[in-house]
Design an enzyme around this catalytic site. Structure first.
Site, PDB file in Angstrom:
ATOM      1  N   HIS A 258      42.704 -44.263  92.911  1.00 10.06           N
ATOM      2  CA  HIS A 258      42.183 -43.615  93.369  1.00 10.06           C
ATOM      3  C   HIS A 258      41.972 -44.339  95.431  1.00 10.06           C
ATOM      4  O   HIS A 258      41.686 -45.003  94.840  1.00 10.06           O
ATOM      5  CB  HIS A 258      40.068 -43.210  92.972  1.00 10.06           C
ATOM      6  N   ASP A 313      39.670 -37.340  86.559  1.00  2.37           N
ATOM      7  CA  ASP A 313      41.110 -36.236  86.265  1.00  2.37           C
ATOM      8  C   ASP A 313      41.659 -36.586  84.830  1.00  2.37           C
ATOM      9  O   ASP A 313      42.213 -35.730  84.275  1.00  2.37           O
ATOM     10  CB  ASP A 313      42.001 -35.493  87.490  1.00  2.37           C
TER      11      ASP A 313
END
Length: 377
Positions: A258, A313
């Site tokens: 991320h 996700d």
């Protein structure tokens, strides 16, 4: 001296009271409340009120909000017709863009700073109708408007599947909506802010956000992560797949890493727990969860030294799949939740710190070139 920040990394484009992220410690808060507390003790409707009005609602305020949502699920027939005129093979986010743009074209009297928050609540309800009917269109089913209920998540699931959802399904959908509500200013929120800074209407700003969300490096990441699990197919194949695709071929492990978090994404931890509440009655979802767990172990072993861990996700797709949604709907479900965050950010920007967003580009081409006629080139 001008400085080019690739990807706008470390560029602050607004101040906000909405969302706080500590990427080193894995902390996410909405309006000062830890995401874990909002998920464990609150509801999506409470989160809507919190994000728009800056505080948690009283019982009366919450009931009034629910009543407002129940009143606003209806959309003009022309909007549904626009979605259903498109081929069912069309991309889900593309259909959602069409529906959102249709609402923008019909709502001709929009003006900023006139009941912005009430307008946002109306749009959130209508997005539930659009997303449910994007799914129904792609499945070849007739249009269906969400029915009033005491739960936004329940109304949405009932409209999508035309069956009464279980308590576990309602709970999981509600929590998923909270988890994807906002995450500061990623690409889609930035796109919405750019559009809103021109004083374009809310629906058009959402259409800009949807265009950015569609990309596989943003909202599409949940679909790409889940496709890995499908490709692997069997928990016993995880090690060989990882060695081949990730270690040897250097392919990116989708659902890992991320831009902000350098530790385990707090949302991913919650999505993992949510998946466990749903997979017992779904053999395929259970198998994909086992694959994900093994893949997570290998990924952490391989990448944790670089600050790369599972992001939101990685497990969210398993939750959506266990709820009954096909892979093609994952990004649209992200959009349903993130609509609140987009609206909260553009309202905050326009009402409190409005300025047209107009960055510059650093020109590095030739200083001057003399024009040569085509006969002499």
């Amino acid at each position: 001296m001008s400085v080019v920040s690739k990807g706008l990394e470390n560029v602050i484009i607004k101040v906000t009271n909405l969302t706080f992220i500590d990427g080193e410690k894995g902390i996410l808060r909405y309006r000062g409340y830890n995401i874990e507390d909002l998920v464990n003790y609150g509801s999506y409707e409470e989160t809507i009120y919190l994000m728009l009005y800056g505080k948690l609602p009283t019982k009366k305020e919450l009931n009034d909000l629910k009543a407002k949502l129940n009143e606003e699920y209806e959309v003009p027939q022309e909007v549904l017709d626009t979605i259903y005129l498109m081929p069912k093979e069309a991309d889900a986010i593309g259909l959602l863009e069409v529906g959102t743009a249709a609402l923008a074209s019909i709502d001709k009297n929009f003006k900023w700073k006139e009941n912005d928050k009430e307008k946002a609540i109306s749009i959130i309800a209508k997005m539930a109708t659009l997303v449910a009917n994007v799914y129904r269109r792609k499945e070849g089913n007739k249009p269906r408007i969400p029915e009033p209920s005491d739960s936004f998540a329940k109304s949405f699931l009932l409209a999508s599947f035309a069956r009464e959802p279980t308590t576990d399904e309602i709970n999981a959908m509600d929590k998923a909506l909270i988890l994807y509500t906002d995450h500061e200013v990623p690409a889609s929120t930035t796109a919405a802010l750019v559009a809103a800074s021109t004083l374009s209407d809310m629906y058009s700003s959402l259409t800009a956000a949807l265009a950015a969300l569609k990309g596989p490096l943003h909202g599409g990441a949940a679909e790409e992560a889940f496709k890995q699990f499908i490709e692997i197919g069997d928990p016993n194949r995880v090690q060989n797949w990882f060695n081949d695709k990730v270690v040897n071929q250097k392919n990116r492990l989708m659902g890992f890493g991320h831009r902000v978090y350098k530790t385990y994404d707090p949302r991913a931890k919650i999505f993992k727990k949510l998946a466990l509440t749903l997979i017992e009655r779904n053999a395929d979802a259970r198998r994909y969860f086992e694959i994900a767990q093994k893949l997570e172990e290998l990924g952490i072993k391989q990448f944790s030294s670089k600050g790369i861990y599972p992001n939101t996700d990685f497990y969210s797709g398993i939750v959506f799949y266990a709820l009954g949604f096909p892979v093609y709907m994952f990004t649209a479900l992200f959009a349903l939740s993130r609509t609140l965050g987009w609206l909260a950010h553009i309202i905050e920007y326009v009402e409190e710190q409005h300025r047209l967003i107009r960055p510059r580009a650093l020109y590095v081409g030739p200083e001057y070139q003399e024009y040569v006629s085509i006969d002499k080139r």
